[in-house]
Design a protein around this motif. Structure first.
Motif, PDB file in Angstrom:
ATOM      1  N   LEU A  67       0.826  -1.205   0.000  1.00  0.00           N
ATOM      2  CA  LEU A  67       0.000   0.000   0.000  1.00  0.00           C
ATOM      3  C   LEU A  67       0.864   1.260   0.000  1.00  0.00           C
ATOM      4  O   LEU A  67       0.593   2.210  -0.747  1.00  0.00           O
ATOM      5  CB  LEU A  67      -0.929  -0.012   1.218  1.00  0.00           C
ATOM      6  N   PHE A  68       1.910   1.271   0.822  1.00  0.00           N
ATOM      7  CA  PHE A  68       2.772   2.449   0.878  1.00  0.00           C
ATOM      8  C   PHE A  68       3.579   2.605  -0.413  1.00  0.00           C
ATOM      9  O   PHE A  68       3.875   3.728  -0.822  1.00  0.00           O
ATOM     10  CB  PHE A  68       3.706   2.364   2.094  1.00  0.00           C
ATOM     11  N   VAL A  69       3.932   1.483  -1.049  1.00  0.00           N
ATOM     12  CA  VAL A  69       4.592   1.572  -2.356  1.00  0.00           C
ATOM     13  C   VAL A  69       3.642   2.189  -3.370  1.00  0.00           C
ATOM     14  O   VAL A  69       4.029   3.049  -4.180  1.00  0.00           O
ATOM     15  CB  VAL A  69       5.062   0.184  -2.833  1.00  0.00           C
ATOM     16  N   ALA A  70       2.367   1.773  -3.325  1.00  0.00           N
ATOM     17  CA  ALA A  70       1.362   2.330  -4.238  1.00  0.00           C
ATOM     18  C   ALA A  70       1.158   3.823  -3.981  1.00  0.00           C
ATOM     19  O   ALA A  70       0.989   4.608  -4.930  1.00  0.00           O
ATOM     20  CB  ALA A  70       0.040   1.574  -4.085  1.00  0.00           C
ATOM     21  N   ILE A  71       1.177   4.227  -2.700  1.00  0.00           N
ATOM     22  CA  ILE A  71       1.041   5.656  -2.360  1.00  0.00           C
ATOM     23  C   ILE A  71       2.201   6.444  -2.941  1.00  0.00           C
ATOM     24  O   ILE A  71       2.021   7.552  -3.467  1.00  0.00           O
ATOM     25  CB  ILE A  71       0.955   5.837  -0.832  1.00  0.00           C
ATOM     26  N   ARG A  72       3.407   5.890  -2.863  1.00  0.00           N
ATOM     27  CA  ARG A  72       4.570   6.555  -3.458  1.00  0.00           C
ATOM     28  C   ARG A  72       4.362   6.764  -4.951  1.00  0.00           C
ATOM     29  O   ARG A  72       4.640   7.837  -5.488  1.00  0.00           O
ATOM     30  CB  ARG A  72       5.818   5.693  -3.255  1.00  0.00           C
ATOM     31  N   GLU A  73       3.905   5.700  -5.613  1.00  0.00           N
ATOM     32  CA  GLU A  73       3.685   5.789  -7.061  1.00  0.00           C
ATOM     33  C   GLU A  73       2.669   6.883  -7.384  1.00  0.00           C
ATOM     34  O   GLU A  73       2.852   7.674  -8.315  1.00  0.00           O
ATOM     35  CB  GLU A  73       3.194   4.438  -7.598  1.00  0.00           C
ATOM     36  N   LEU A  74       1.592   6.925  -6.622  1.00  0.00           N
ATOM     37  CA  LEU A  74       0.549   7.911  -6.854  1.00  0.00           C
ATOM     38  C   LEU A  74       1.056   9.324  -6.616  1.00  0.00           C
ATOM     39  O   LEU A  74       0.754  10.247  -7.385  1.00  0.00           O
ATOM     40  CB  LEU A  74      -0.652   7.611  -5.940  1.00  0.00           C
ATOM     41  N   GLU A  75       1.831   9.494  -5.566  1.00  0.00           N
ATOM     42  CA  GLU A  75       2.358  10.839  -5.255  1.00  0.00           C
ATOM     43  C   GLU A  75       3.347  11.306  -6.313  1.00  0.00           C
ATOM     44  O   GLU A  75       3.379  12.489  -6.666  1.00  0.00           O
ATOM     45  CB  GLU A  75       3.019  10.823  -3.872  1.00  0.00           C
ATOM     46  N   ARG A  76       4.146  10.381  -6.817  1.00  0.00           N
ATOM     47  CA  ARG A  76       5.073  10.764  -7.893  1.00  0.00           C
ATOM     48  C   ARG A  76       4.305  11.211  -9.128  1.00  0.00           C
ATOM     49  O   ARG A  76       4.663  12.168  -9.803  1.00  0.00           O
ATOM     50  CB  ARG A  76       5.979   9.578  -8.249  1.00  0.00           C
ATOM     51  N   ALA A  77       3.230  10.474  -9.433  1.00  0.00           N
ATOM     52  CA  ALA A  77       2.442  10.814 -10.622  1.00  0.00           C
ATOM     53  C   ALA A  77       1.716  12.149 -10.463  1.00  0.00           C
ATOM     54  O   ALA A  77       1.583  12.907 -11.422  1.00  0.00           O
ATOM     55  CB  ALA A  77       1.437   9.700 -10.904  1.00  0.00           C
ATOM     56  N   CYS A  78       1.259  12.428  -9.232  1.00  0.00           N
ATOM     57  CA  CYS A  78       0.458  13.640  -9.001  1.00  0.00           C
ATOM     58  C   CYS A  78       1.304  14.859  -8.666  1.00  0.00           C
ATOM     59  O   CYS A  78       0.837  15.995  -8.811  1.00  0.00           O
ATOM     60  CB  CYS A  78      -0.539  13.404  -7.865  1.00  0.00           C
ATOM     61  N   CYS A  79       2.531  14.633  -8.200  1.00  0.00           N
ATOM     62  CA  CYS A  79       3.351  15.753  -7.720  1.00  0.00           C
ATOM     63  C   CYS A  79       4.603  15.963  -8.559  1.00  0.00           C
ATOM     64  O   CYS A  79       5.594  16.539  -8.087  1.00  0.00           O
ATOM     65  CB  CYS A  79       3.748  15.528  -6.261  1.00  0.00           C
ATOM     66  N   GLY A  80       4.578  15.464  -9.776  1.00  0.00           N
ATOM     67  CA  GLY A  80       5.690  15.707 -10.676  1.00  0.00           C
ATOM     68  C   GLY A  80       7.009  15.127 -10.224  1.00  0.00           C
ATOM     69  O   GLY A  80       8.060  15.746 -10.402  1.00  0.00           O
ATOM     70  N   GLY A  81       6.960  13.967  -9.621  1.00  0.00           N
ATOM     71  CA  GLY A  81       8.194  13.331  -9.190  1.00  0.00           C
ATOM     72  C   GLY A  81       8.585  13.645  -7.760  1.00  0.00           C
ATOM     73  O   GLY A  81       9.432  12.972  -7.185  1.00  0.00           O
ATOM     74  N   ARG A  82       7.994  14.653  -7.164  1.00  0.00           N
ATOM     75  CA  ARG A  82       8.308  15.001  -5.778  1.00  0.00           C
ATOM     76  C   ARG A  82       7.359  14.248  -4.853  1.00  0.00           C
ATOM     77  O   ARG A  82       6.152  14.236  -5.055  1.00  0.00           O
ATOM     78  CB  ARG A  82       8.128  16.508  -5.563  1.00  0.00           C
ATOM     79  N   VAL A  83       7.908  13.605  -3.839  1.00  0.00           N
ATOM     80  CA  VAL A  83       7.104  12.836  -2.905  1.00  0.00           C
ATOM     81  C   VAL A  83       6.931  13.638  -1.622  1.00  0.00           C
ATOM     82  O   VAL A  83       7.874  13.797  -0.848  1.00  0.00           O
ATOM     83  CB  VAL A  83       7.762  11.469  -2.587  1.00  0.00           C
ATOM     84  N   PRO A  84       5.742  14.221  -1.380  1.00  0.00           N
ATOM     85  CA  PRO A  84       5.554  15.101  -0.229  1.00  0.00           C
ATOM     86  C   PRO A  84       5.451  14.368   1.109  1.00  0.00           C
ATOM     87  O   PRO A  84       5.661  14.973   2.154  1.00  0.00           O
ATOM     88  CB  PRO A  84       4.229  15.808  -0.556  1.00  0.00           C
ATOM     89  N   PHE A  85       5.093  13.080   1.097  1.00  0.00           N
ATOM     90  CA  PHE A  85       4.922  12.365   2.361  1.00  0.00           C
ATOM     91  C   PHE A  85       5.804  11.129   2.392  1.00  0.00           C
ATOM     92  O   PHE A  85       5.834  10.346   1.448  1.00  0.00           O
ATOM     93  CB  PHE A  85       3.466  11.940   2.548  1.00  0.00           C
ATOM     94  N   ARG A  86       6.548  11.000   3.472  1.00  0.00           N
ATOM     95  CA  ARG A  86       7.372   9.811   3.681  1.00  0.00           C
ATOM     96  C   ARG A  86       7.105   9.281   5.079  1.00  0.00           C
ATOM     97  O   ARG A  86       7.217  10.007   6.072  1.00  0.00           O
ATOM     98  CB  ARG A  86       8.858  10.156   3.551  1.00  0.00           C
ATOM     99  N   PHE A  87       6.748   8.010   5.153  1.00  0.00           N
ATOM    100  CA  PHE A  87       6.461   7.384   6.441  1.00  0.00           C
ATOM    101  C   PHE A  87       7.673   7.441   7.357  1.00  0.00           C
ATOM    102  O   PHE A  87       7.549   7.635   8.567  1.00  0.00           O
ATOM    103  CB  PHE A  87       6.034   5.933   6.206  1.00  0.00           C
ATOM    104  N   ASP A  88       8.875   7.291   6.781  1.00  0.00           N
ATOM    105  CA  ASP A  88      10.087   7.294   7.584  1.00  0.00           C
ATOM    106  C   ASP A  88      10.623   8.691   7.866  1.00  0.00           C
ATOM    107  O   ASP A  88      11.678   8.844   8.486  1.00  0.00           O
ATOM    108  CB  ASP A  88      11.173   6.458   6.911  1.00  0.00           C
ATOM    109  N   THR A  89       9.901   9.715   7.423  1.00  0.00           N
ATOM    110  CA  THR A  89      10.317  11.102   7.691  1.00  0.00           C
ATOM    111  C   THR A  89       9.278  11.834   8.536  1.00  0.00           C
ATOM    112  O   THR A  89       9.548  12.240   9.665  1.00  0.00           O
ATOM    113  CB  THR A  89      10.533  11.867   6.375  1.00  0.00           C
ATOM    114  N   GLN A  90       8.071  11.982   7.995  1.00  0.00           N
ATOM    115  CA  GLN A  90       7.024  12.684   8.738  1.00  0.00           C
ATOM    116  C   GLN A  90       6.568  11.911   9.974  1.00  0.00           C
ATOM    117  O   GLN A  90       6.183  12.509  10.968  1.00  0.00           O
ATOM    118  CB  GLN A  90       5.820  12.970   7.833  1.00  0.00           C
ATOM    119  N   LEU A  91       6.595  10.576   9.894  1.00  0.00           N
ATOM    120  CA  LEU A  91       6.217   9.737  11.031  1.00  0.00           C
ATOM    121  C   LEU A  91       7.410   8.888  11.464  1.00  0.00           C
ATOM    122  O   LEU A  91       7.300   7.685  11.694  1.00  0.00           O
ATOM    123  CB  LEU A  91       5.030   8.840  10.647  1.00  0.00           C
TER     124      LEU A  91
END
Length: 367
Positions: free
Chosen positions: A209-233
């Motif tokens: 699921l988190f891999v899928a979220i990464r893929e979605l964020e890359r597609a929606c944010c132009g390659g920039r990933v705004p949320f990282r489980f190992d950073t924000q949490l």
């Protein structure tokens, strides 16, 4: 040759010593039966799902990185072993509830508890191990449900309305017993529900699921990933990593403590056949087949020396500890399943060592 020998020893023996430690501590009554029971539940329901989640989250940045040829090979071989194991089980014993247990032993390895630590010890591709676990563990559990359901024998009890009731408890824990009529829709639903509630599958699903979220964020944010489980949490991520760290050592100690060398009279043939399948025949098919394909067509699977430890972990390790729990709860011969866990674990000490030694001598594993 001496370097190869000692490298193989250093990879396998530490895992064996943890199992021996658990066995000795139980024999001298340092570890109690209650501790082992609770420890087993804690490892299976908490630590192992965390380990699988972290392995997938850390090692699979995107689905584009998945070596689909290797994954497809792994899954196909598991199904091949399932088919051949089915024929063997039918020919080996006439006792229905032992056939499902034998079949499960043939294809289902202890990839999570012993396999993944072995990959790390051998300096293998940890990323490949995590990716393979994302596909192999769900396949193992689903096929185990099929094998045990087909050959199940339940204790029947007449219900108040004259129907026959069957007790189908949680597949991998002893909670939430569900009673259903044989062959009813509710029975099928309960099996499906218990598959979905499997802690290992939940851990794998969370990682994917988190891999899928990464893929979605890359597609929606132009390659920039705004949320990282190992950073924000990060605090939650580090807690998960700590639980992963204790999963394998604790699981191996608990495994050793659960060993019981009870009498094997009346099931010697089944134990011999099941043990041979799990630690001799399955590795020959899975690892030997991969080596042969890689020799004939090197680009087909693209296996490197860092990939072979994952194949050893997947095909050469003993049958999963949870297989005995599952057998008892789904109408299989729990005593036979327990003996297979014990004897495949003991005998695999030698077979895993020699498998690693041979692969290293052939240059297929390089540490």
């Amino acid at each position: 040759m001496a370097d190869v020998f000692f490298t193989a020893v250093n990879a396998v023996v530490p895992l064996v010593l943890l199992i021996v430690l658990g066995y000795v501590l139980k024999r001298i009554k340092f570890l109690s039966g209650d501790f082992l029971k609770i420890g087993n539940k804690f490892v299976f329901n908490v630590c192992l799902p965390c380990m699988l989640f972290v392995n997938i989250y850390d090692n699979m940045n995107s689905f584009a990185e998945v070596p689909w040829a290797v994954v497809l090979y792994v899954v196909i071989v598991v199904f091949v072993i399932f088919g051949l194991g089915l024929v063997t089980a039918l020919l080996t014993t006439k006792k229905k509830n032992r056939r499902g247990v034998l079949l499960q032993c043939a294809f289902r390895s202890n990839f999570a508890i012993i396999g993944l630590p072995l990959v790390e010890r051998l300096g293998g591709d940890a990323a490949l191990g995590g990716i393979v676990s994302a596909f192999s563990i769900p396949v193992f559990n689903i096929l185990a449900v099929i094998a045990l359901t087909v050959f199940a024998e339940y204790n029947q009890a007449e219900s108040p309305n004259g129907g026959v009731q069957l007790s189908i408890e949680g597949l991998l824990n002893d909670k939430n017993s569900v009673k259903n009529k044989r062959g009813g829709a509710n029975g099928a639903q309960s099996v499906l529900l218990n598959i979905l509630k499997n802690p290992l599958i939940i851990g794998v699903a969370a990682g994917l699921l988190f891999v899928a979220i990464r893929e979605l964020e890359r597609a929606c944010c132009g390659g920039r990933v705004p949320f990282r489980f190992d950073t924000q949490l990060k605090f939650l991520y580090l807690c998960t990593v700590d639980l992963k760290a204790i999963a394998s050592p604790l699981a191996l100690v608990v495994l050793g403590g659960q060993f019981e060398f009870s009498a094997v009279k009346g099931m010697t043939k089944e134990i011999a056949v099941g043990t041979a399948w799990r630690i001799v025949i399955a590795p020959l098919i899975g690892i030997g087949g991969a080596a042969l394909i890689n020799f004939i067509a090197p680009n087909l699977l693209g296996l490197t020396p860092q990939a072979y430890p994952t194949l050893v972990a997947l095909y050469a390790t003993p049958v999963a500890v949870s297989s005995a729990i599952m057998a008892g709860q789904m109408g299989g011969d729990e005593q036979l399943a327990t003996q297979l866990v014990v004897w495949t674990s003991i005998c695999s000490i030698l077979t895993v060592f020699f498998t690693v030694f041979i692969l290293m001598s052939c240059g297929l594993i390089i540490t």
